[in-house]
Design an enzyme around this catalytic site. Sequence first.
Site, PDB file in Angstrom:
ATOM      1  N   LYS A 124       0.828  -1.202   0.000  1.00  0.00           N
ATOM      2  CA  LYS A 124       0.000   0.000   0.000  1.00  0.00           C
ATOM      3  C   LYS A 124       0.870   1.264   0.000  1.00  0.00           C
ATOM      4  O   LYS A 124       0.678   2.168  -0.805  1.00  0.00           O
ATOM      5  CB  LYS A 124      -0.918   0.007   1.228  1.00  0.00           C
ATOM      6  CG  LYS A 124      -1.753  -1.255   1.422  1.00  0.00           C
ATOM      7  CD  LYS A 124      -2.741  -1.474   0.312  1.00  0.00           C
ATOM      8  CE  LYS A 124      -3.693  -2.631   0.611  1.00  0.00           C
ATOM      9  NZ  LYS A 124      -3.051  -3.952   0.599  1.00  0.00           N
ATOM     10  N   LYS A 159      -8.134   1.690   3.895  1.00  0.00           N
ATOM     11  CA  LYS A 159      -7.706   0.291   3.893  1.00  0.00           C
ATOM     12  C   LYS A 159      -6.506   0.116   4.802  1.00  0.00           C
ATOM     13  O   LYS A 159      -5.702   1.031   4.995  1.00  0.00           O
ATOM     14  CB  LYS A 159      -7.371  -0.180   2.476  1.00  0.00           C
ATOM     15  CG  LYS A 159      -6.396   0.703   1.709  1.00  0.00           C
ATOM     16  CD  LYS A 159      -6.339   0.288   0.247  1.00  0.00           C
ATOM     17  CE  LYS A 159      -5.479   1.230  -0.571  1.00  0.00           C
ATOM     18  NZ  LYS A 159      -5.459   0.880  -2.009  1.00  0.00           N
ATOM     19  N   ARG A 209      -4.697  -4.453 -13.242  1.00  0.00           N
ATOM     20  CA  ARG A 209      -3.441  -5.061 -12.805  1.00  0.00           C
ATOM     21  C   ARG A 209      -2.464  -5.033 -13.981  1.00  0.00           C
ATOM     22  O   ARG A 209      -2.673  -5.677 -15.000  1.00  0.00           O
ATOM     23  CB  ARG A 209      -3.682  -6.488 -12.325  1.00  0.00           C
ATOM     24  CG  ARG A 209      -2.418  -7.326 -12.091  1.00  0.00           C
ATOM     25  CD  ARG A 209      -1.441  -6.726 -11.076  1.00  0.00           C
ATOM     26  NE  ARG A 209      -2.030  -6.468  -9.787  1.00  0.00           N
ATOM     27  CZ  ARG A 209      -2.139  -7.370  -8.817  1.00  0.00           C
ATOM     28  NH1 ARG A 209      -1.712  -8.610  -9.010  1.00  0.00           N
ATOM     29  NH2 ARG A 209      -2.670  -7.032  -7.649  1.00  0.00           N
ATOM     30  N   ARG A 224     -10.065  -5.629 -13.330  1.00  0.00           N
ATOM     31  CA  ARG A 224     -10.890  -6.356 -12.362  1.00  0.00           C
ATOM     32  C   ARG A 224     -12.080  -5.461 -12.023  1.00  0.00           C
ATOM     33  O   ARG A 224     -11.947  -4.491 -11.285  1.00  0.00           O
ATOM     34  CB  ARG A 224     -10.042  -6.719 -11.149  1.00  0.00           C
ATOM     35  CG  ARG A 224      -8.910  -7.689 -11.523  1.00  0.00           C
ATOM     36  CD  ARG A 224      -7.793  -7.717 -10.533  1.00  0.00           C
ATOM     37  NE  ARG A 224      -7.159  -6.413 -10.408  1.00  0.00           N
ATOM     38  CZ  ARG A 224      -6.307  -6.096  -9.434  1.00  0.00           C
ATOM     39  NH1 ARG A 224      -6.000  -6.979  -8.506  1.00  0.00           N
ATOM     40  NH2 ARG A 224      -5.776  -4.895  -9.395  1.00  0.00           N
ATOM     41  N   ARG A 232     -14.895  -2.601  -4.804  1.00  0.00           N
ATOM     42  CA  ARG A 232     -13.600  -3.268  -4.684  1.00  0.00           C
ATOM     43  C   ARG A 232     -13.286  -4.040  -5.959  1.00  0.00           C
ATOM     44  O   ARG A 232     -14.029  -4.933  -6.350  1.00  0.00           O
ATOM     45  CB  ARG A 232     -13.597  -4.218  -3.486  1.00  0.00           C
ATOM     46  CG  ARG A 232     -13.754  -3.518  -2.150  1.00  0.00           C
ATOM     47  CD  ARG A 232     -13.918  -4.522  -1.028  1.00  0.00           C
ATOM     48  NE  ARG A 232     -15.124  -5.327  -1.213  1.00  0.00           N
ATOM     49  CZ  ARG A 232     -15.405  -6.415  -0.499  1.00  0.00           C
ATOM     50  NH1 ARG A 232     -14.556  -6.835   0.422  1.00  0.00           N
ATOM     51  NH2 ARG A 232     -16.519  -7.081  -0.712  1.00  0.00           N
ATOM     52  N   ASP A 272      -1.275  -1.754  -9.456  1.00  0.00           N
ATOM     53  CA  ASP A 272      -2.721  -1.557  -9.518  1.00  0.00           C
ATOM     54  C   ASP A 272      -2.989  -0.119  -9.929  1.00  0.00           C
ATOM     55  O   ASP A 272      -2.505   0.826  -9.276  1.00  0.00           O
ATOM     56  CB  ASP A 272      -3.373  -1.855  -8.169  1.00  0.00           C
ATOM     57  CG  ASP A 272      -3.408  -3.345  -7.862  1.00  0.00           C
ATOM     58  OD1 ASP A 272      -3.115  -4.146  -8.772  1.00  0.00           O
ATOM     59  OD2 ASP A 272      -3.714  -3.705  -6.711  1.00  0.00           O
ATOM     60  N   GLU A 280      -1.576   0.826  -5.855  1.00  0.00           N
ATOM     61  CA  GLU A 280      -0.797  -0.130  -5.073  1.00  0.00           C
ATOM     62  C   GLU A 280       0.362  -0.649  -5.912  1.00  0.00           C
ATOM     63  O   GLU A 280       0.312  -0.630  -7.148  1.00  0.00           O
ATOM     64  CB  GLU A 280      -1.655  -1.317  -4.601  1.00  0.00           C
ATOM     65  CG  GLU A 280      -2.729  -0.947  -3.596  1.00  0.00           C
ATOM     66  CD  GLU A 280      -3.421  -2.164  -2.988  1.00  0.00           C
ATOM     67  OE1 GLU A 280      -2.921  -3.301  -3.171  1.00  0.00           O
ATOM     68  OE2 GLU A 280      -4.459  -1.974  -2.332  1.00  0.00           O
ATOM     69  N   ASN A 282       2.243  -4.205  -5.850  1.00  0.00           N
ATOM     70  CA  ASN A 282       2.195  -5.543  -5.264  1.00  0.00           C
ATOM     71  C   ASN A 282       3.477  -6.309  -5.569  1.00  0.00           C
ATOM     72  O   ASN A 282       3.861  -6.451  -6.734  1.00  0.00           O
ATOM     73  CB  ASN A 282       0.989  -6.300  -5.814  1.00  0.00           C
ATOM     74  CG  ASN A 282      -0.320  -5.655  -5.400  1.00  0.00           C
ATOM     75  OD1 ASN A 282      -0.822  -5.908  -4.318  1.00  0.00           O
ATOM     76  ND2 ASN A 282      -0.857  -4.793  -6.253  1.00  0.00           N
TER      77      ASN A 282
END
Length: 313
Positions: A124, A159, A209, A224, A232, A272, A280, A282
């Site tokens: 994050k 979050k 992504r 997504r 979300r 993201d 984000e 990841n």
Amino acid sequence: MDLLFIIDPLDSLKAYKDSSVAMMRAAQARGHGVHVCEQASLHWAKNRVAAGATRLSLTDNDEDWYRKHESQIRQLAEFGAVLMRKDPPFDLEYVASTWLLSAAVREGARVFNAPQALREHNEKFAIAEFARFTVPSLVAREMPRLQEFIDEHRDTVLKRLDGMGGAGVFRVRHDDPNRNVIVETISELGTRSVMAQRYIPAIAEGDKRVLLIDGKVVPHCLARIPRPGDSRGNLAAGARGVAQPISARHREIAEALGPVLAGRGLLLVGLDVIGDWLTEVNVTSPTCFREIQDQTGFDVSGMFLGALEARIR
């Protein structure tokens, strides 16, 4: 060469969509030995880091996808490469595993993603280094500070820093009658750090992504798309995955971050991006290989194995 994959329990992996399984199948197809272990089997003894490694052979049947062969204790430095593919949570045991993996690196092991980089890149908070690509964001645990951010930006997302899969992600509007209890709950009454971000309406078009493999961008992303009534964009939270060509903005972000992250030993990264904004970075066990491969025909696993082989020549 022999490859060791540190993964979650085999029976918990869904072969039809699991990126680690896709990697292992690609490795086997290229003639590499595939070995697996779980995080719990990592240990340091007699001044060496080792694990109980089991050799696998893989099938193309997603319902019956592996065969176990011999298991033995092996030092991590004996493998051509070690791939850390354990899913979060990024808790103290995960950190302890990175300590062990760092010791293995000092002994000569080749570990990807690099354990030091795993520790230093919270998925994050890593966006803070690349703030020009982000919406207004805040990391804090003081509840009044979080409340001020909500008042300023009116429509926000909160979050936890150690969450995954959309768990514990809240959209909070300034006039939400539950905002106080949400802030109290997610921050555990001001004792736990939280990320707050301005809400991005483009989430309706999907949380994209974007995969980086050794600093190079995969030419397709996975959008997504949240299910109706949800904000979300996580497959684990019921979002629908649709592969798409990357946009010019995706490429701009990826080309800015790619060389920096690859230079730190992050062989595989999942960015993201919502709308035009990075949300984000990841690094623990990025996914979406299978969805992109199945929908576009692009061999993400082959690109990854090629990059891995180039790194360890």
